[in-house]
Design an enzyme around this catalytic site. Structure first.
Site, PDB file in Angstrom:
ATOM      1  N   SER A  85     -35.032 -26.420 -12.453  1.00 21.63           N
ATOM      2  CA  SER A  85     -33.736 -25.747 -12.341  1.00 21.63           C
ATOM      3  C   SER A  85     -32.595 -26.740 -12.184  1.00 21.63           C
ATOM      4  O   SER A  85     -32.789 -27.863 -11.706  1.00 21.63           O
ATOM      5  CB  SER A  85     -33.732 -24.797 -11.136  1.00 21.63           C
ATOM      6  OG  SER A  85     -34.778 -23.879 -11.229  1.00 21.63           O
TER       7      SER A  85
HETATM    8  N1  SAH Z   1     -39.291 -24.550  -8.859  1.00 23.35           N
HETATM    9  C1  SAH Z   1     -39.483 -25.297 -10.072  1.00 23.35           C
HETATM   10  C2  SAH Z   1     -38.892 -24.589 -11.281  1.00 23.35           C
HETATM   11  C3  SAH Z   1     -39.968 -23.928 -11.943  1.00 23.35           C
HETATM   12  S1  SAH Z   1     -39.706 -23.030 -13.418  1.00 23.35           S
HETATM   13  C4  SAH Z   1     -39.002 -26.715  -9.969  1.00 23.35           C
HETATM   14  O1  SAH Z   1     -38.436 -27.101  -8.933  1.00 23.35           O
HETATM   15  O2  SAH Z   1     -39.219 -27.476 -10.906  1.00 23.35           O
HETATM   16  C5  SAH Z   1     -40.733 -21.647 -13.030  1.00 23.35           C
HETATM   17  C6  SAH Z   1     -42.197 -21.921 -12.898  1.00 23.35           C
HETATM   18  O3  SAH Z   1     -42.811 -20.694 -12.535  1.00 23.35           O
HETATM   19  C7  SAH Z   1     -42.879 -22.382 -14.168  1.00 23.35           C
HETATM   20  O4  SAH Z   1     -43.519 -23.598 -13.952  1.00 23.35           O
HETATM   21  C8  SAH Z   1     -43.885 -21.256 -14.471  1.00 23.35           C
HETATM   22  O5  SAH Z   1     -45.090 -21.713 -15.037  1.00 23.35           O
HETATM   23  C9  SAH Z   1     -44.099 -20.682 -13.090  1.00 23.35           C
HETATM   24  N2  SAH Z   1     -44.624 -19.306 -13.047  1.00 23.35           N
HETATM   25  C10 SAH Z   1     -44.325 -18.268 -13.879  1.00 23.35           C
HETATM   26  N3  SAH Z   1     -45.015 -17.174 -13.523  1.00 23.35           N
HETATM   27  C11 SAH Z   1     -45.762 -17.527 -12.435  1.00 23.35           C
HETATM   28  C12 SAH Z   1     -46.701 -16.828 -11.616  1.00 23.35           C
HETATM   29  N4  SAH Z   1     -47.035 -15.546 -11.836  1.00 23.35           N
HETATM   30  N5  SAH Z   1     -47.280 -17.497 -10.582  1.00 23.35           N
HETATM   31  C13 SAH Z   1     -46.978 -18.799 -10.347  1.00 23.35           C
HETATM   32  N6  SAH Z   1     -46.116 -19.512 -11.104  1.00 23.35           N
HETATM   33  C14 SAH Z   1     -45.512 -18.880 -12.128  1.00 23.35           C
END
Ligand code: SAH
Length: 235
Positions: A85
């Site tokens: 993000s």
């Molecule tokens: N917080 C992260 C941003 C992640 S983007 C950072 O600091 O980099 C969102 C993430 O959520 C992705 O990696 C995606 O694979 C994950 N995601 C999506 N659905 C999910 C689920 N049901 N359970 C766990 N992770 C999930």
């Protein structure tokens, strides 16, 4: 002065030496500028959040080819169609859950591990779940190399939360869902805060703060956002 090339090698190894006070961290000026221009000037004031954003080496959480853009005012690709993000969004979400020294927080969507590291600077314990195994492993490696002992990582579908470690003081969801996963609502302490992007996959999503005074759910939209979708595990 030590040659920048050597500092780059240290950074690539993920050693936290560079963050040591008084060290010659070439990225520190970029982090300070990021906090000042992108975060404080907008509206984030929570001192511990600002301190964590100044400290965590964001460039170590992005792929090498994007390292030079790590402190810019936008999200970046981290592979597997996912993104880290924008710094402001990380700061805003962190501030909204009001983290403190004794807080135990659950994050859904570890991604790069950056948000987990920011939380780990402030909170007692961070539990974080990622559904894509490669990202979960990569994030766990970086977090370990940086010495974050208070982050617990898990691979799986975050919809179910982390029942064995519940209840949590706060929950932060970093992928956009169309509804709040009910298990997550149940895994908060009374008074616990949850922040989650809600809305369709492509289109208008809102960052929503969900509070639970007296056990009742109160959702409040804060700002429009664009997150990658929350996906469910295929059976
Ligand atoms: N917080 C992260 C941003 C992640 S983007 C950072 O600091 O980099 C969102 C993430 O959520 C992705 O990696 C995606 O694979 C994950 N995601 C999506 N659905 C999910 C689920 N049901 N359970 C766990 N992770 C999930």
């Amino acid at each position: 002065m030590r040659p920048v090339r050597h500092l780059g090698v240290f950074a690539a190894l993920g050693l936290s030496l560079l963050a040591a006070p008084g060290s010659n961290d070439p990225w520190q000026a970029q982090r300070n500028r990021m906090v000042e221009k992108q975060i404080e000037l907008r509206d984030v004031t929570h001192p511990a959040t600002l301190a964590a954003m100044r400290k965590v080496p964001r460039h170590l959480f992005v792929p090498a080819e994007f390292r030079r853009e790590a402190y810019n005012d936008h999200p970046l690709p981290i592979g597997h169609d996912q993104t880290i993000s924008q710094p402001y969004i990380v700061a805003c979400m962190t501030e909204q859950i009001a983290p403190a020294k004794e807080t135990r927080v659950l994050e859904i969507g570890t991604g790069s591990g950056y948000q987990a590291a920011v939380l780990a600077e402030i909170c007692a314990e961070v539990f974080t779940i990622e559904i894509i195994p490669e990202l979960a492993n990569q994030a766990a490696t970086v977090l370990r190399q940086l010495g974050y002992k208070n982050v617990h990582t898990r691979t799986g579908d975050g919809w179910k939360g982390w029942p064995e470690a519940a209840p949590f003081d706060a929950i932060i969801v970093t992928a956009a869902a169309d509804t709040i996963p009910p298990p997550l609502l149940d895994q908060r302490k009374d008074g616990g805060r949850m922040i989650i992007p809600l809305g369709p996959k492509a289109g208008a999503q809102d960052l929503v703060l969900v509070t639970k005074p007296g056990g009742k759910v109160h959702p409040r939209p804060l700002i429009p956002v664009r997150f990658v979708p929350f996906v469910r595990e295929r059976k």
